[in-house]
Design an enzyme around this catalytic site. Sequence first.
Site, PDB file in Angstrom:
ATOM      1  N   TYR A 107      26.394  -2.260  -1.380  1.00  0.00           N
ATOM      2  CA  TYR A 107      26.333  -0.928  -1.985  1.00  0.00           C
ATOM      3  C   TYR A 107      25.733   0.062  -0.998  1.00  0.00           C
ATOM      4  CZ  TYR A 107      27.262  -2.830  -6.624  1.00  0.00           C
ATOM      5  OH  TYR A 107      27.841  -3.433  -7.703  1.00  0.00           O
ATOM      6  N   TYR A 146      28.897 -10.435  -3.907  1.00  0.00           N
ATOM      7  CA  TYR A 146      27.603 -10.410  -3.209  1.00  0.00           C
ATOM      8  C   TYR A 146      26.641 -11.396  -3.860  1.00  0.00           C
ATOM      9  CZ  TYR A 146      26.451  -6.969  -6.915  1.00  0.00           C
ATOM     10  OH  TYR A 146      26.280  -6.305  -8.103  1.00  0.00           O
ATOM     11  N   ARG A 156      27.712 -12.780  -7.497  1.00  0.00           N
ATOM     12  CA  ARG A 156      28.435 -11.938  -8.439  1.00  0.00           C
ATOM     13  C   ARG A 156      29.844 -11.729  -7.893  1.00  0.00           C
ATOM     14  NH1 ARG A 156      24.134  -7.400 -10.590  1.00  0.00           N
ATOM     15  NH2 ARG A 156      23.543  -8.620 -12.391  1.00  0.00           N
ATOM     16  N   HIS A 159      33.454  -6.803  -8.679  1.00  0.00           N
ATOM     17  CA  HIS A 159      33.421  -6.068  -9.939  1.00  0.00           C
ATOM     18  C   HIS A 159      33.187  -4.585  -9.679  1.00  0.00           C
ATOM     19  CE1 HIS A 159      29.193  -6.993  -9.062  1.00  0.00           C
ATOM     20  NE2 HIS A 159      28.942  -5.826  -9.643  1.00  0.00           N
ATOM     21  N   HIS A 161      31.429  -1.110 -11.613  1.00  0.00           N
ATOM     22  CA  HIS A 161      30.613  -0.624 -12.730  1.00  0.00           C
ATOM     23  C   HIS A 161      31.256   0.625 -13.327  1.00  0.00           C
ATOM     24  CE1 HIS A 161      27.073  -3.182 -11.796  1.00  0.00           C
ATOM     25  NE2 HIS A 161      27.579  -3.132 -10.579  1.00  0.00           N
TER      26      HIS A 161
HETATM   27 FE   LIG Z   1      27.282  -4.655  -9.120  1.00  0.00          FE
END
Ligand SMILES: [Fe+2]
Length: 170
Positions: A107, A146, A156, A159, A161
């Site tokens: 991110y 990640y 995870r 995906h 959000h």
């Molecule tokens: Fe996330």
Amino acid sequence: MTQHSEFIQRDRGQHPPALTPDYKTSVLRSPRLPLWSLQNSLSEFTGPVFSREEMGQLDHDLIKNYAKTGDPIGERTIVHGRVMDENGRGVPNTLVEVWQANAGGRYRHKNDTYIAAIDPNFGGCGRMITDDTGAYAFRTIKPGAYPFRNHVNSWRPAHIHFSLSGSGFA
Ligand SMILES: [Fe+2]
């Protein structure tokens, strides 16, 4: 107030329990006390109000909206769907905001210290307003998985959000 009947209480039986200790993140993010029901006032029924005119031309194009020196790295994709109410009717004029990791799984956020590199041409955020049928669509890069400190070797999967803001906070 006549609009009150338009808002249907959330059916919490359709959701997993907020507190699921084996999923560690839920321990700090779930309520400790019973939920309160607050009396809604006019502002909860009439706001917020969003319009298409407030959106930037590239807000729904995550491939281009942060590009500086070229295109971001990764597999291009188009994500589309429809926002529907409890009765399956499309919800127009809903603000849909999205954020995601880049192709490497990182991110653009100061708290993300994962080893994957920041992509100088990818911001990872976008927004759009649903059309008259509740439909939305945006272009982006497929996000990478990640690691996640839930347990050893926990990851995870890819995906995106979503945050949805309809015509009333109620
Ligand atoms: Fe996330």
